[in-house]
Design a protein around this motif. Sequence first.
Motif, mmCIF file in Angstrom:
data_model
loop_
_atom_site.group_PDB
_atom_site.id
_atom_site.type_symbol
_atom_site.label_atom_id
_atom_site.label_comp_id
_atom_site.label_asym_id
_atom_site.label_seq_id
_atom_site.Cartn_x
_atom_site.Cartn_y
_atom_site.Cartn_z
ATOM 1 N N THR A 10 0.853 -1.187 0.000
ATOM 2 C CA THR A 10 0.000 0.000 0.000
ATOM 3 C C THR A 10 0.887 1.235 0.000
ATOM 4 N N PHE A 11 0.261 2.383 -0.283
ATOM 5 C CA PHE A 11 0.981 3.650 -0.312
ATOM 6 C C PHE A 11 0.055 4.726 0.226
ATOM 7 N N GLY A 12 0.565 5.591 1.085
ATOM 8 C CA GLY A 12 -0.241 6.644 1.675
ATOM 9 C C GLY A 12 -0.625 7.713 0.666
ATOM 10 N N ALA A 73 4.503 6.599 10.598
ATOM 11 C CA ALA A 73 4.849 5.562 9.623
ATOM 12 C C ALA A 73 3.579 4.804 9.221
ATOM 13 N N LEU A 74 3.410 4.572 7.936
ATOM 14 C CA LEU A 74 2.272 3.801 7.442
ATOM 15 C C LEU A 74 2.503 2.321 7.756
ATOM 16 N N LEU A 75 1.535 1.697 8.393
ATOM 17 C CA LEU A 75 1.624 0.293 8.773
ATOM 18 C C LEU A 75 0.475 -0.470 8.140
ATOM 19 N N GLY A 176 5.034 4.098 2.167
ATOM 20 C CA GLY A 176 4.469 2.957 1.461
ATOM 21 C C GLY A 176 5.368 1.761 1.632
ATOM 22 N N PHE A 177 4.811 0.560 1.395
ATOM 23 C CA PHE A 177 5.630 -0.636 1.552
ATOM 24 C C PHE A 177 5.131 -1.756 0.653
ATOM 25 N N PHE A 178 6.047 -2.684 0.404
ATOM 26 C CA PHE A 178 5.811 -3.869 -0.408
ATOM 27 C C PHE A 178 6.419 -5.035 0.356
ATOM 28 N N PHE A 179 5.633 -6.096 0.575
ATOM 29 C CA PHE A 179 6.120 -7.238 1.340
ATOM 30 C C PHE A 179 5.593 -8.486 0.661
#
Length: 195
Positions: A10-12, A73-75, A176-179
């Motif tokens: 996801t990305f803020g 921080a976006l979690l 934003g993050f990718f996992f």
Amino acid sequence: MVNTVAAIGTFGDDGTPSTVAVPDDINEVLDTLNAIVDKYDTGDVLSDEDYQIVKAYLPAIGVEETSVSAYDALLGSGSYKFSRADKGLELLVQGDLGCRDSGEARIEWWGTIDIQKTSGDTVIKDYDITFRGASFGMGPTGKMKLIYKRDFNREFLGCDQVSSSFIDRFSFTQWGFFFSASCDLTTSEGDISIR
């Protein structure tokens, strides 16, 4: 919503929509994001084009829930579950992925994968499991950066079911993050790639 790929992202909302259209094929989305993560070292500023891609593609993968830490921080977290038929095997793949506040301005990444052979006579010789985490955030110059990336790999000898997990912590404010979790299986009938 439970994902049908072993990934979350996801990305803020940074106030401006992305100029990039998202492909309908989720595998194309994953391939593109993996190529972007491979292209940069931790701390590198993303090109404007890659920034627009990341901003559009990460929400297309999705998460089940999101929150913002006390340090902005976006979690988020999510689960995945799907079946895969290949090389004379039926496999059930499931797990959970996420990043959460662990206190003291630190983010904890955690993930699991479970692969179970549900039918078939093909022999599984070994499993090569990889967890990949990538985090994006704004640098002091106002440019989007790859602020964290980590690949964690484990190998297992062949059996009808295998489980693996991953935990890591870092101290950045991510936008934003990718996992993702993936597995390459070697079988008596050839290789199978799962993601």
